[in-house]
Enzyme design. Sequence first.
Site, mmCIF file in Angstrom:
data_model
loop_
_atom_site.group_PDB
_atom_site.id
_atom_site.type_symbol
_atom_site.label_atom_id
_atom_site.label_comp_id
_atom_site.label_asym_id
_atom_site.label_seq_id
_atom_site.Cartn_x
_atom_site.Cartn_y
_atom_site.Cartn_z
ATOM 1 N N THR A 270 0.832 -1.210 0.000
ATOM 2 C CA THR A 270 0.000 0.000 0.000
ATOM 3 C C THR A 270 0.867 1.261 0.000
ATOM 4 O O THR A 270 0.359 2.351 -0.280
ATOM 5 C CB THR A 270 -0.934 0.057 1.241
ATOM 6 O OG1 THR A 270 -0.121 -0.104 2.416
ATOM 7 C CG2 THR A 270 -1.993 -1.027 1.201
ATOM 8 N N LEU B 25 6.129 -0.747 11.484
ATOM 9 C CA LEU B 25 4.851 -0.181 11.049
ATOM 10 C C LEU B 25 4.264 -0.929 9.856
ATOM 11 O O LEU B 25 3.103 -0.714 9.497
ATOM 12 C CB LEU B 25 5.033 1.300 10.658
ATOM 13 C CG LEU B 25 5.662 2.223 11.698
ATOM 14 C CD1 LEU B 25 5.793 3.639 11.150
ATOM 15 C CD2 LEU B 25 4.843 2.271 12.967
ATOM 16 N N ALA B 26 5.046 -1.790 9.219
ATOM 17 C CA ALA B 26 4.515 -2.521 8.051
ATOM 18 C C ALA B 26 3.369 -3.401 8.517
ATOM 19 O O ALA B 26 3.464 -4.089 9.532
ATOM 20 C CB ALA B 26 5.605 -3.381 7.412
ATOM 21 N N SER C 131 -2.976 -1.229 17.610
ATOM 22 C CA SER C 131 -4.156 -0.392 17.378
ATOM 23 C C SER C 131 -5.092 -0.423 18.573
ATOM 24 O O SER C 131 -5.530 -1.504 18.992
ATOM 25 C CB SER C 131 -4.884 -0.917 16.136
ATOM 26 O OG SER C 131 -6.186 -0.394 16.086
ATOM 27 N N TYR D 174 -7.699 -8.569 12.026
ATOM 28 C CA TYR D 174 -6.663 -7.527 12.118
ATOM 29 C C TYR D 174 -6.328 -7.243 13.591
ATOM 30 O O TYR D 174 -5.162 -7.211 13.987
ATOM 31 C CB TYR D 174 -7.165 -6.261 11.414
ATOM 32 C CG TYR D 174 -6.359 -5.013 11.688
ATOM 33 C CD1 TYR D 174 -5.095 -4.837 11.127
ATOM 34 C CD2 TYR D 174 -6.856 -3.994 12.510
ATOM 35 C CE1 TYR D 174 -4.360 -3.681 11.374
ATOM 36 C CE2 TYR D 174 -6.139 -2.839 12.753
ATOM 37 C CZ TYR D 174 -4.887 -2.683 12.185
ATOM 38 O OH TYR D 174 -4.156 -1.551 12.435
ATOM 39 N N ASP E 56 -19.368 -1.233 13.358
ATOM 40 C CA ASP E 56 -18.810 0.066 13.754
ATOM 41 C C ASP E 56 -19.183 0.351 15.207
ATOM 42 O O ASP E 56 -20.369 0.329 15.552
ATOM 43 C CB ASP E 56 -19.379 1.184 12.877
ATOM 44 C CG ASP E 56 -18.520 1.434 11.645
ATOM 45 O OD1 ASP E 56 -17.491 0.755 11.501
ATOM 46 O OD2 ASP E 56 -18.900 2.290 10.829
HETATM 47 N N1 LIG Z 1 -3.526 4.859 10.374
HETATM 48 C C1 LIG Z 1 -4.087 4.580 11.550
HETATM 49 O O1 LIG Z 1 -5.054 5.252 11.973
HETATM 50 C C2 LIG Z 1 -3.564 3.450 12.394
HETATM 51 C C3 LIG Z 1 -4.208 3.178 13.620
HETATM 52 C C4 LIG Z 1 -3.720 2.135 14.406
HETATM 53 C C5 LIG Z 1 -2.612 1.408 14.005
HETATM 54 N N2 LIG Z 1 -2.027 1.692 12.796
HETATM 55 C C6 LIG Z 1 -0.871 0.889 12.399
HETATM 56 O O2 LIG Z 1 0.186 1.765 12.026
HETATM 57 C C7 LIG Z 1 0.971 1.164 11.002
HETATM 58 C C8 LIG Z 1 1.079 2.083 9.805
HETATM 59 O O3 LIG Z 1 -0.223 2.339 9.311
HETATM 60 P P1 LIG Z 1 -0.493 3.292 8.066
HETATM 61 O O4 LIG Z 1 -1.795 3.946 8.314
HETATM 62 O O5 LIG Z 1 0.714 4.119 7.795
HETATM 63 O O6 LIG Z 1 -0.723 2.216 6.916
HETATM 64 P P2 LIG Z 1 -0.119 2.124 5.441
HETATM 65 O O7 LIG Z 1 -0.907 1.062 4.739
HETATM 66 O O8 LIG Z 1 -0.028 3.484 4.816
HETATM 67 O O9 LIG Z 1 1.364 1.605 5.699
HETATM 68 C C9 LIG Z 1 1.690 0.241 5.808
HETATM 69 C C10 LIG Z 1 2.991 0.008 5.070
HETATM 70 O O10 LIG Z 1 3.342 -1.375 5.197
HETATM 71 C C11 LIG Z 1 3.759 -1.865 3.930
HETATM 72 N N3 LIG Z 1 3.532 -3.304 3.866
HETATM 73 C C12 LIG Z 1 2.338 -3.941 3.850
HETATM 74 N N4 LIG Z 1 2.522 -5.281 3.766
HETATM 75 C C13 LIG Z 1 3.880 -5.481 3.743
HETATM 76 C C14 LIG Z 1 4.690 -6.639 3.654
HETATM 77 N N5 LIG Z 1 4.164 -7.857 3.569
HETATM 78 N N6 LIG Z 1 6.037 -6.480 3.628
HETATM 79 C C15 LIG Z 1 6.600 -5.248 3.701
HETATM 80 N N7 LIG Z 1 5.864 -4.114 3.784
HETATM 81 C C16 LIG Z 1 4.526 -4.222 3.802
HETATM 82 C C17 LIG Z 1 2.899 -1.099 2.934
HETATM 83 O O11 LIG Z 1 3.415 -1.109 1.620
HETATM 84 C C18 LIG Z 1 2.883 0.301 3.559
HETATM 85 O O12 LIG Z 1 3.970 1.064 3.128
HETATM 86 C C19 LIG Z 1 0.300 -0.176 10.678
HETATM 87 O O13 LIG Z 1 0.941 -1.179 11.433
HETATM 88 C C20 LIG Z 1 -1.118 0.020 11.181
HETATM 89 O O14 LIG Z 1 -1.727 -1.204 11.520
HETATM 90 C C21 LIG Z 1 -2.470 2.690 11.983
#
Ligand SMILES: NC(=O)c1ccc[n+]([C@@H]2O[C@H](COP(=O)([O-])OP(=O)(O)OC[C@H]3O[C@@H](n4cnc5c(N)ncnc54)[C@H](O)[C@@H]3O)[C@@H](O)[C@H]2O)c1
Length: 298
Positions: A35, A66-67, A107, A131, A257
């Site tokens: 993504t 963070l991936a 999360s 998830y 939700d």
């Molecule tokens: N955005 C939010 O509100 C939120 C809330 C709670 C937790 N999170 C967590 O924070 C982190 C970042 O979230 P985000 O919103 O930036 O999401 P995002 O999807 O923008 O970023 C995720 C990244 O992980 C990479 N990725 C996915 N699968 C992969 C794999 N198999 N190997 C290597 N890279 C891989 C994607 O290419 C992307 O760059 C995640 O772990 C997410 O679960 C986000």
Amino acid sequence: MRAVVTGGAGFIGSNLVDALIERGDEVVVVDNFATGKRKHLSPKATLLEHDIREPYQADADVVFHLAAQADVQTSMTRPEYDAAVNVVGTVNVLQASPGAQVIFASSGGAGYGECPDPASEDAPFLPLSPYGIAKKCGEEYLLGWNRIHGTTHVPLRFANVYGPRQDAGLEGGVVAIFLERLARGDGTTIYGDGSQSRDFVYVDDVIAALLATVGKSGGPYNVGTGEDTTVAQLHAACAAVAGVDAQPRLEAARLGDVQRSVLDAALIERELGWRAQVPLDDGLRRTWAWMKSEPDSA
Ligand SMILES: NC(=O)c1ccc[n+]([C@@H]2O[C@H](COP(=O)([O-])OP(=O)(O)OC[C@H]3O[C@@H](n4cnc5c(N)ncnc54)[C@H](O)[C@@H]3O)[C@@H](O)[C@H]2O)c1
């Protein structure tokens, strides 16, 4: 510091990479662009294009993990893929950089469910999606590694993060969706009556929390503002920032939700000295300014 950022091409990850580089840190990004976007990747970071479902090695002092497969609906339809990335991937990340501290993006929203009051870390963490189960599992791996190997890995439970580079195409990014549609003059939709509320935390605050955790132990820690905003209020605030007088269309509430999701972030303030600094209006203005500066931001 030598930092690895898994997911460093994603929304939160790419903002973190920029902040680390700005500080003068050496950064390796591990990402497979599932993504994430190449255009958000800092040219000053070293890229290890890799799928964390497979083992790898990357030397580091600290790993920001963070991936993720971060889409709840995808986890419902493809739980095996979700677990491969979020569970097996997390084990691979723990194995990839022995000696490094791992800070993990978990999360709050995926685990606490309905929050009559702001949820503190000792509230039951009972995920209602694959998830959320995988995030809990990731946390358990980090804390288990601490017991087994004496490491100081720390899980952070994010609230609803918003800000520049959030993808309006991905579920969950309600701020990005509202602002992008308002920018285009498209109609906006609220599912339910708009009284459901979330804890919106600005991405720079989340990055400050990630950095505040380096070299510390403990957790899991909530990373939120402690204040919730209804989706109707959020819509009005987005419309105000966009300078338009737009009324959302109301559609039936979506199954699953929760009505209220808000995190109590007192523990991280007490133990790590972090607290959210950016008020919602300010964060929305900054996100809007970014969106206007990048016409193809989505
Ligand atoms: N955005 C939010 O509100 C939120 C809330 C709670 C937790 N999170 C967590 O924070 C982190 C970042 O979230 P985000 O919103 O930036 O999401 P995002 O999807 O923008 O970023 C995720 C990244 O992980 C990479 N990725 C996915 N699968 C992969 C794999 N198999 N190997 C290597 N890279 C891989 C994607 O290419 C992307 O760059 C995640 O772990 C997410 O679960 C986000």
